[in-house]
Design a protein around this motif. Structure first.
Motif, PDB file in Angstrom:
ATOM      1  N   ASN A   1      -2.726  12.982  11.463  1.00 44.67           N
ATOM      2  CA  ASN A   1      -1.261  13.052  11.469  1.00 44.67           C
ATOM      3  C   ASN A   1      -0.662  14.373  11.034  1.00 44.67           C
ATOM      4  OD1 ASN A   1      -1.277  10.407  12.229  1.00 44.67           O
ATOM      5  ND2 ASN A   1      -0.793   9.577  10.197  1.00 44.67           N
ATOM      6  N   VAL A   2      -1.432  15.190  10.345  1.00 48.21           N
ATOM      7  CA  VAL A   2      -0.835  16.380   9.732  1.00 48.21           C
ATOM      8  C   VAL A   2      -0.313  17.333  10.818  1.00 48.21           C
ATOM      9  CG1 VAL A   2      -3.022  17.641   9.557  1.00 48.21           C
ATOM     10  CG2 VAL A   2      -1.188  18.135   7.952  1.00 48.21           C
TER      11      VAL A   2
ATOM     12  N   ILE B   1       2.819  23.757   9.356  1.00 45.49           N
ATOM     13  CA  ILE B   1       2.155  24.535   8.297  1.00 45.49           C
ATOM     14  C   ILE B   1       2.086  26.009   8.688  1.00 45.49           C
ATOM     15  CG2 ILE B   1      -0.065  24.913   7.141  1.00 45.49           C
ATOM     16  CD1 ILE B   1      -0.457  21.845   7.204  1.00 45.49           C
ATOM     17  N   GLN B   2       1.641  26.256   9.902  1.00 42.12           N
ATOM     18  CA  GLN B   2       1.529  27.660  10.347  1.00 42.12           C
ATOM     19  C   GLN B   2       2.905  28.335  10.330  1.00 42.12           C
ATOM     20  OE1 GLN B   2      -1.261  29.043  10.496  1.00 42.12           O
ATOM     21  NE2 GLN B   2      -2.844  27.695  11.333  1.00 42.12           N
TER      22      GLN B   2
ATOM     23  N   LEU C   1      14.826  28.655   2.412  1.00 49.56           N
ATOM     24  CA  LEU C   1      13.395  28.927   2.225  1.00 49.56           C
ATOM     25  C   LEU C   1      12.581  28.103   3.221  1.00 49.56           C
ATOM     26  CD1 LEU C   1      13.139  28.468  -1.684  1.00 49.56           C
ATOM     27  CD2 LEU C   1      13.741  30.555  -0.418  1.00 49.56           C
ATOM     28  N   PRO C   2      11.461  28.635   3.686  1.00 50.26           N
ATOM     29  CA  PRO C   2      10.540  27.773   4.426  1.00 50.26           C
ATOM     30  C   PRO C   2      10.119  26.608   3.530  1.00 50.26           C
ATOM     31  CG  PRO C   2       9.823  30.078   4.515  1.00 50.26           C
ATOM     32  CD  PRO C   2      10.931  30.007   3.519  1.00 50.26           C
ATOM     33  N   SER C   3      10.014  25.443   4.111  1.00 48.90           N
ATOM     34  CA  SER C   3       9.625  24.301   3.275  1.00 48.90           C
ATOM     35  C   SER C   3       8.727  23.373   4.063  1.00 48.90           C
ATOM     36  CB  SER C   3      10.861  23.545   2.803  1.00 48.90           C
ATOM     37  OG  SER C   3      11.448  22.844   3.879  1.00 48.90           O
TER      38      SER C   3
ATOM     39  N   ALA D   1      -4.390  27.394   2.529  1.00 53.44           N
ATOM     40  CA  ALA D   1      -5.549  27.778   3.359  1.00 53.44           C
ATOM     41  C   ALA D   1      -5.096  28.548   4.597  1.00 53.44           C
ATOM     42  CB  ALA D   1      -6.331  26.531   3.751  1.00 53.44           C
ATOM     43  N   ALA D   2      -4.030  28.082   5.209  1.00 55.36           N
ATOM     44  CA  ALA D   2      -3.507  28.786   6.396  1.00 55.36           C
ATOM     45  C   ALA D   2      -3.059  30.194   6.021  1.00 55.36           C
ATOM     46  CB  ALA D   2      -2.358  27.990   7.009  1.00 55.36           C
TER      47      ALA D   2
END
Lengths: 430, 430
Positions: free
Chosen positions: B55-56, B61-62, B177-179, B201-202
Motif C-alpha cells: 500500500n505504501v 515519498i520520492q 513544507l513537504p509532508s 532511505a529515499a
C-alpha cells in the motif's frame, strides 16, 4: 558518587530486599571486604586490580604516547577488555583526537574505517596481553598493510600494549616501538585504570591523574559495610535482587556520553560473575531514548529484572526556545537538561510505582574525576559480587571452547571442538 | 532469509522444545495465521502493518524528499518508532548522505551535533504522529533555532512526517513544507516499511522499491505452518523457549551494519509482547565483539536465555596479509570474512555444546532487498508472537504513567503521577 537503593527494598518492589535481609547480607559484605583486602595486600590475581590507581606508572604512559602528540586520530586495535575501558573514557570525554576502536573483524567495517581515516595522522595502539588474539592480530596485519600502501611508516605510528613476551613484544623489540606492559594480576576487563585503558586517554589529552584521583576517592570509600560504601551497596544489591528473581540488570544511563560505559560494565559483570550456572545478565540501554522502546516491557512485563539508573548531577545545558506550539508552551524556556532529568525521575518513579526494583547511581558530572570514581567503584562492586556469588571473578574459562573451534575451522590445528561444528542439528525453514 | 531452529530443540538444549511440542504449537500457529490474515483483510489496527509493502505510496515519498536532493546530511528528529526503523536502514546501507538521528534530549549531545553538522546542507525530517512528543518537539525547536542562527531558512530544509492534525501538520500547512502522512493502523514500532522509515532511505539514495520487494517476498513466505514460514518459525520458537524459561533473547548479529537492527528488533519485540506480566526481554549484542564480553555468561551462566545469531551469507571481504607472526601463520591469506564466519559457527556450536538454545537467521547479504525481507519477517514474527502470548501487540499503555509524571514535573499540568515522584523511598549511600 552516590547510590540510592531505596527502590530495591521489599517495601517498594517485588522482587525486593527486606531491610532485615540487607542487614544480614551486610555481615557477608564485611567478610568479603576482609577477603578482598587480604587479596589486595598480597597483590593476588584479580584483587590486584584495586591497587592499580596507586601503582600505575603515569610517566611511562605519558612517555609511550608522547611521540604521537601531533596525531589527529587514534586507532585502537584490541578486543574485549583491550578496547572497552579505553573506549568508555573516549566516549565520555571530549577530545580533539578522534578515537576509533577496531574491536571487530567485520571485513567491510574495517575496510570502511581504513578508507576514511587519514593514516598518516594516526597513532595506532595494538593491545593484546598474549600477542595471540586472532581478531586483534588479524586487524593489526590489515591496518599495517594499509599504512604501508598509503606510504606511512607504521613503525613511526605504532605503540603496543602487551605482556612480557609474544608477538607484540617481539615486534616492539625488533622495530623499537614504544611499548607498555599489561599489568600482572589484572584481568582484561578490569584493566581500564591501568596502561591498557589510560594510554588512549593520555593520547587524547585527558588528565589521567584526575581519572586516578577519582579512582582513589572511590578506593577510600570502600568500607566493611554496604551502608558505608556506595560501590559495595551496588554490588550487594545486584546480587541480592538476582537471588530473588531479578536475573536481568538493565544499565540505563541518562547521558549519551555514558552509552559505552554500559557496554564496559556489561563485560565486567558478565565475564566476572557469569559462571558455574549463576550470574545476572546485564542489558545495555539508554535514557531517555529507551523509554520509547523498552519501558513498556520493564513496567508491564515479568518481574525478572532490575533497572540501574545512572546520571550526572550537572550537565552542560541547552535551552529550549519559547514556543506557541499548541499544548507545548510549558516546554518553552526550559532546558533539555531539565527535560531529560524530569524524564529520569519520572521513569524511575514509574518503575517503583509498578513495583519493579531499581537503583539510582549519581555522579557529579561527566568529567575525568567522576569517570575514574565510577569505573573503580564498579570494579569493586563486581569483585564484591564475585565473593557473594562464591565464584572466581577473575577467570573466563567458557570462552576457550569457541576459540579452539575457530582455530580448528581455520586450519590452525586439530581440535575436536571444530568437529562438533560440523555435527550441528539442523531444522531449517526457508 | 532462512531460519534454522535445530539448536532450539530439546534434543540439543535445555530449555529446548521437544519436536512433538513444536508440532502441537504448529496448530496454534495456523490459528494465529488465520487471525492475522483476517485482520489484514479488514486493515485492522496493527495487522494493517503487514499490508504496508503493498500500500505504501512510493511516489509520495520520492516527491517529499525531492527538494533536498542536493543535501549532504539528514537530521531525523523523532524518537522510538519515529527513528529506529529509518536508522536501521541508514546503518545497514552505504550512502553519500550522512544521517543523524536526534532521538534523545541529552543537551550536550544535541549541541555537539548542531556544532558539527553543516545545517545549510542538511535536510531535516521531523517525525511525530501526534505532533506532541515532548522530546521530538523540543529538539525540533532547538534545531530550528540553530538553523535560524546559522542563517539557514528552516522552511526550505524541512519536511514533516505526521498525522492528519496537530502541531506538525499545522506547521506544514503554514509554511508549505513537504509532508508525509503517518499511515493509519500502523503503530510506530511497526512503521519502518511505511513513509516513516522509507523517506529517509529515499533521501539517502537507497532503492526503496527493492526494500519493498524484499518485504513482499517475506509476505509471500507467510504460511499457516511454522515449518513453512521462516518468520513464523522465529516468532513461535521465541515464544516456546520463553515459556520454557528462556526469558532473555540475545540478538547477536555478526555484521556491524546490523547493530542498529538489533535495537530496532528490541523495540519491536519489547513494546509488542511486554505486557500483562509476560514478554521475553530482548538484549542487544554484536558478534564477534561480544564473544570477548558476554559469551562467558551465555555459555556458563544460568539457562535463562536464548541467543539469536544473524548473519549475511555474502560479505564484501578483506584479505589478511601473509604473516610470520609466531603461531598465527594460519591466519595469513585468509579473509576477515572467513575469520568472522568461523567465529560465528564456532560460537553457535559452543552454545549448543553447553545446551544453551539458539537460533540462526541468515540473509543473503546486507542490501536493500534482504533488509526489507528481514524487517518484514520480524514484524510478522512479532505479530504472531502477540497471538501466541495472547496479548494486544499493538498498544503500549505502560509508558503513559511516566509521560504524565514528566509533564507534571515540568509544569505542564496537574498530574498525581508527578506527586509520586516526590515520595520516593530513599536509602542513599555516599
Amino acid at each position: 558518587m552516590q547510590v540510592d537503593i531505596g527502590n530495591a527494598l521489599a517495601e517498594v518492589a517485588t522482587p525486593g530486599i527486606p531491610r532485615e535481609a540487607l542487614d544480614r547480607l551486610d555481615d557477608r559484605v564485611a567478610a568479603a571486604h576482609e577477603r578482598i583486602e587480604a587479596g589486595r595486600a598480597s597483590d593476588e590475581h584479580g584483587y590486584a586490580t584495586l591497587n592499580q590507581p596507586a601503582n600505575v606508572d603515569v610517566d611511562a604512559i605519558q612517555a609511550a604516547v608522547e611521540p604521537f602528540d601531533d596525531c589527529e586520530n587514534l586507532v585502537n586495535v584490541g578486543i574485549g577488555g583491550s578496547a572497552l575501558g579505553a573506549a568508555t573514557i573516549s566516549a565520555a570525554l571530549d577530545s580533539d583526537v578522534d578515537a576509533y576502536y577496531l574491536d571487530n573483524v567485520d571485513p567491510k567495517w574495517v575496510a570502511d574505517h581504513l578508507e576514511t581515516i587519514d593514516l598518516s595522522k594516526t597513532a595506532l595502539n595494538v593491545v593484546s596481553k598474549s600477542g595471540m588474539t586472532a581478531e586483534t592480530l588479524s586487524n593489526f596485519l590489515v591496518v599495517r598493510e594499509a599504512m604501508e600502501a598509503a606510504g606511512v611508516d607504521w613503525t613511526e605510528r605504532t605503540w603496543v600494549t602487551t605482556g612480557p613476551e609474544g608477538n607484540l613484544r617481539d615486534l616492539a623489540e625488533k622495530h623499537d616501538l614504544p611499548s607498555l606492559p599489561v599489568p600482572d594480576g589484572v584481568p582484561g576487563r578490569f584493566s581500564v585504570l591501568s596502561t591498557v585503558g589510560l594510554a588512549a586517554a593520555a593520547l587524547q589529552g585527558h588528565d589521567i591523574e584526575a581519572i586516578l584521583d577519582g579512582a582513589r576517592d572511590a578506593d577510600d570509600a570502600l568500607a566493611p559495610s554496604l551502608f558505608d560504601s556506595p560501590a559495595y551497596a551496588y554490588g550487594a544489591v545486584n546480587y541480592a535482587l538476582d537471588q530473588r528473581g531479578a536475573g536481568i540488570n538493565v544499565q540505563l544511563p541518562y547521558a549519551e556520553s555514558l552509552e559505552t560505559y554500559a557496554e564496559w560494565y556489561s563485560q565486567l559483570w558478565a565475564e566476572s560473575v557469569g559462571k558455574d550456572g549463576v550470574g545476572q545478565t546485564p542489558v545495555r540501554a539508554l535514557g531517555a531514548t529507551d523509554q520509547h522502546s523498552q519501558l513498556q516491557l520493564y513496567r508491564a512485563g515479568p518481574h525478572d529484572k532490575m533497572v540501574t539508573f545512572i546520571r550526572p548531577q550537572e550537565r552542560e545545558d541547552t535551552t529550549i526556545p519559547e514556543t506557541d506550539l499548541e499544548g507545548l508552551s510549558y516546554l518553552g524556556g526550559l532546558t533539555l537538561g531539565e527535560l531529560i532529568d524530569a524524564e529520569f525521575e519520572a521513569t524511575e518513579a514509574s518503575l517503583a510505582n509498578a513495583g519493579l526494583p531499581n537503583v539510582r547511581i549519581e555522579i557529579d558530572r561527566v568529567d575525568e574525576r567522576a569517570i575514574g570514581e565510577l569505573l573503580y567503584s564498579m570494579e569493586a562492586a563486581t569483585i564484591l559480587a564475585g565473593e557473594l556469588y562464591n565464584v572466581d571473578a577473575f577467570v573466563q574459562p567458557a570462552v576457550e571452547w569457541g576459540k579452539k573451534a575457530t582455530r580448528g575451522l581455520l586450519g590452525g590445528g586439530d581440535f575436536e571442538e571444530a568437529d562438533e561444528v560440523a555435527e550441528k542439528t539442523e531444522l531449517t525453514i526457508e
